[in-house]
Write a protein that holds these residues in place. Structure first.
Motif, PDB file in Angstrom:
ATOM      1  N   ASN A   1      29.796  63.535  54.449  1.00  8.98           N
ATOM      2  CA  ASN A   1      28.645  63.201  55.149  1.00  8.98           C
ATOM      3  C   ASN A   1      27.746  64.295  55.608  1.00  8.98           C
ATOM      4  OD1 ASN A   1      30.157  60.716  57.683  1.00  8.98           O
ATOM      5  ND2 ASN A   1      29.788  60.829  55.505  1.00  8.98           N
ATOM      6  N   LEU A   2      26.327  64.232  55.260  1.00  5.58           N
ATOM      7  CA  LEU A   2      25.371  65.387  55.759  1.00  5.58           C
ATOM      8  C   LEU A   2      24.536  64.911  56.858  1.00  5.58           C
ATOM      9  CD1 LEU A   2      24.259  65.878  51.809  1.00  5.58           C
ATOM     10  CD2 LEU A   2      25.878  67.084  53.302  1.00  5.58           C
ATOM     11  N   ALA A   3      24.138  65.652  57.691  1.00  7.62           N
ATOM     12  CA  ALA A   3      23.109  65.540  58.734  1.00  7.62           C
ATOM     13  C   ALA A   3      22.354  66.546  59.241  1.00  7.62           C
ATOM     14  CB  ALA A   3      23.827  64.727  59.915  1.00  7.62           C
ATOM     15  N   SER A   4      21.140  66.360  59.761  1.00  8.07           N
ATOM     16  CA  SER A   4      20.562  67.415  60.328  1.00  8.07           C
ATOM     17  C   SER A   4      19.732  66.914  61.612  1.00  8.07           C
ATOM     18  CB  SER A   4      19.464  68.243  59.275  1.00  8.07           C
ATOM     19  OG  SER A   4      18.619  69.253  59.938  1.00  8.07           O
TER      20      SER A   4
ATOM     21  N   GLU B   1      27.454  60.538  45.463  1.00  3.47           N
ATOM     22  CA  GLU B   1      27.550  61.946  46.353  1.00  3.47           C
ATOM     23  C   GLU B   1      26.240  62.562  45.934  1.00  3.47           C
ATOM     24  OE1 GLU B   1      28.911  62.430  49.096  1.00  3.47           O
ATOM     25  OE2 GLU B   1      31.240  61.786  48.960  1.00  3.47           O
ATOM     26  N   MET B   2      25.496  63.300  46.752  1.00  2.00           N
ATOM     27  CA  MET B   2      24.277  64.140  46.384  1.00  2.00           C
ATOM     28  C   MET B   2      24.951  65.020  45.145  1.00  2.00           C
ATOM     29  SD  MET B   2      21.471  63.359  47.555  1.00  2.00           S
ATOM     30  CE  MET B   2      20.579  64.765  47.159  1.00  2.00           C
TER      31      MET B   2
ATOM     32  N   TRP C   1      22.550  72.353  59.192  1.00  2.00           N
ATOM     33  CA  TRP C   1      22.966  70.904  58.416  1.00  2.00           C
ATOM     34  C   TRP C   1      24.423  70.850  58.706  1.00  2.00           C
ATOM     35  CZ3 TRP C   1      20.719  66.998  55.756  1.00  2.00           C
ATOM     36  CH2 TRP C   1      19.354  67.277  55.520  1.00  2.00           C
ATOM     37  N   HIS C   2      24.806  69.620  59.140  1.00  5.18           N
ATOM     38  CA  HIS C   2      26.266  69.323  59.300  1.00  5.18           C
ATOM     39  C   HIS C   2      26.685  68.834  57.860  1.00  5.18           C
ATOM     40  CE1 HIS C   2      25.899  69.639  63.543  1.00  5.18           C
ATOM     41  NE2 HIS C   2      24.696  68.759  63.447  1.00  5.18           N
ATOM     42  N   VAL C   3      27.745  69.382  57.279  1.00  5.61           N
ATOM     43  CA  VAL C   3      28.299  68.943  56.088  1.00  5.61           C
ATOM     44  C   VAL C   3      29.673  68.653  56.153  1.00  5.61           C
ATOM     45  CG1 VAL C   3      28.892  69.825  53.686  1.00  5.61           C
ATOM     46  CG2 VAL C   3      26.828  70.645  54.810  1.00  5.61           C
TER      47      VAL C   3
ATOM     48  N   ALA D   1      21.890  75.530  49.205  1.00  7.58           N
ATOM     49  CA  ALA D   1      23.296  75.751  50.058  1.00  7.58           C
ATOM     50  C   ALA D   1      23.941  74.666  50.433  1.00  7.58           C
ATOM     51  CB  ALA D   1      22.807  76.684  51.203  1.00  7.58           C
ATOM     52  N   VAL D   2      23.193  73.580  51.120  1.00  6.50           N
ATOM     53  CA  VAL D   2      24.076  72.417  51.511  1.00  6.50           C
ATOM     54  C   VAL D   2      24.587  71.689  50.530  1.00  6.50           C
ATOM     55  CG1 VAL D   2      23.553  70.127  52.662  1.00  6.50           C
ATOM     56  CG2 VAL D   2      22.142  72.020  53.336  1.00  6.50           C
ATOM     57  N   PHE D   3      24.188  71.545  49.305  1.00  2.02           N
ATOM     58  CA  PHE D   3      24.802  70.899  48.302  1.00  2.02           C
ATOM     59  C   PHE D   3      25.966  71.788  47.646  1.00  2.02           C
ATOM     60  CE2 PHE D   3      20.485  68.670  47.807  1.00  2.02           C
ATOM     61  CZ  PHE D   3      20.858  67.530  48.734  1.00  2.02           C
TER      62      PHE D   3
END
Lengths: 141, 141
Positions: free
Chosen positions: B77-80, A44-45, B90-92, B59-61
């Motif tokens: 799962n992460l996605a933009s 994971e990040m 960003w979807h988290v 902020a995403v992390f």
């Protein structure tokens, strides 16, 4: 434990240093589909230290910028899942309004049959664009 | 030009400062599905300066770390994408082996009918976990 991203490059190698690599994925519907792969097996990040998070994202955003320069896509899509292969890798995908899934994600419903054309030497152009943006060893702080 | 992420919060607001916000998306299959939304209307990560790229990813992390603390998912799962709404978000997504699409992306084929259960007060727990990780105004450098 066997991991395909520990054991193989994971695509056509376009750039690498000792921290991460950029490969062109073997995705016939998406010429220019890049993956930025951490060399270490990390899930994971948020398992990475902040400096390594930043270094990996710098490579992702350099891949994005290289794709915009070489292919002029209508949109860039970024994603990191790892549900099947829990080894950090980022999908960096040039999207076009006439590509097979647009506006869906490439994992969604397919709407058309024909890939958006790419230059015959897209690998060489992307490798050159990446090399201008990324200096080996500069990523990890 | 009309943009839903300029005109509405885009979900249940859990944290915000003058740079970005974190909302819980209205996705019944995925309780705890967070979105990190840049307040400004910008299309691509490579349109941002490096300091703002870093601030948004922090902020995403932080959202990822908050989800791991509160929900202990099997994977993040992460996605933009922004193919439909070209305003950076960003979807988290907390993923579980028994969730409706695992191991597919949530945009792929649905395999099961029942969401993975979340605590009744998941919004409050996530808001508290985000506040411990993010200080308003600290993101933008």
């Amino acid at each position: 434990m066997s991991c395909p991203l520990c054991e193989t490059p994971g695509g056509t190698l376009l750039w690498q240093d000792d921290f991460c690599r950029v490969v062109r994925a073997d995705e016939p519907d998406y010429p220019g589909f890049l993956r930025v792969i951490l060399n270490a097996h990390v899930k994971e990040m948020s398992d990475l230290q902040a400096a390594d998070q930043q270094a990996l994202m710098r490579a992702v955003f350099a891949a994005e910028a290289a794709l915009r320069e070489v292919m002029a896509p209508d949109k860039i899509n970024l994603a990191s899942f790892g549900n099947v292969v829990p080894h950090l890798h980022w999908h960096v995908i040039p999207r076009f309004k006439d590509d097979p899934h647009f506006p869906n994600p490439v994992w969604g419903a397919k709407l058309r049959g024909t890939p958006h054309a790419a230059p015959a030497d897209v690998d060489a152009q992307l490798a050159a664009a990446l090399s201008r943006r990324l200096v080996p060893g500069s990523g990890r702080e």
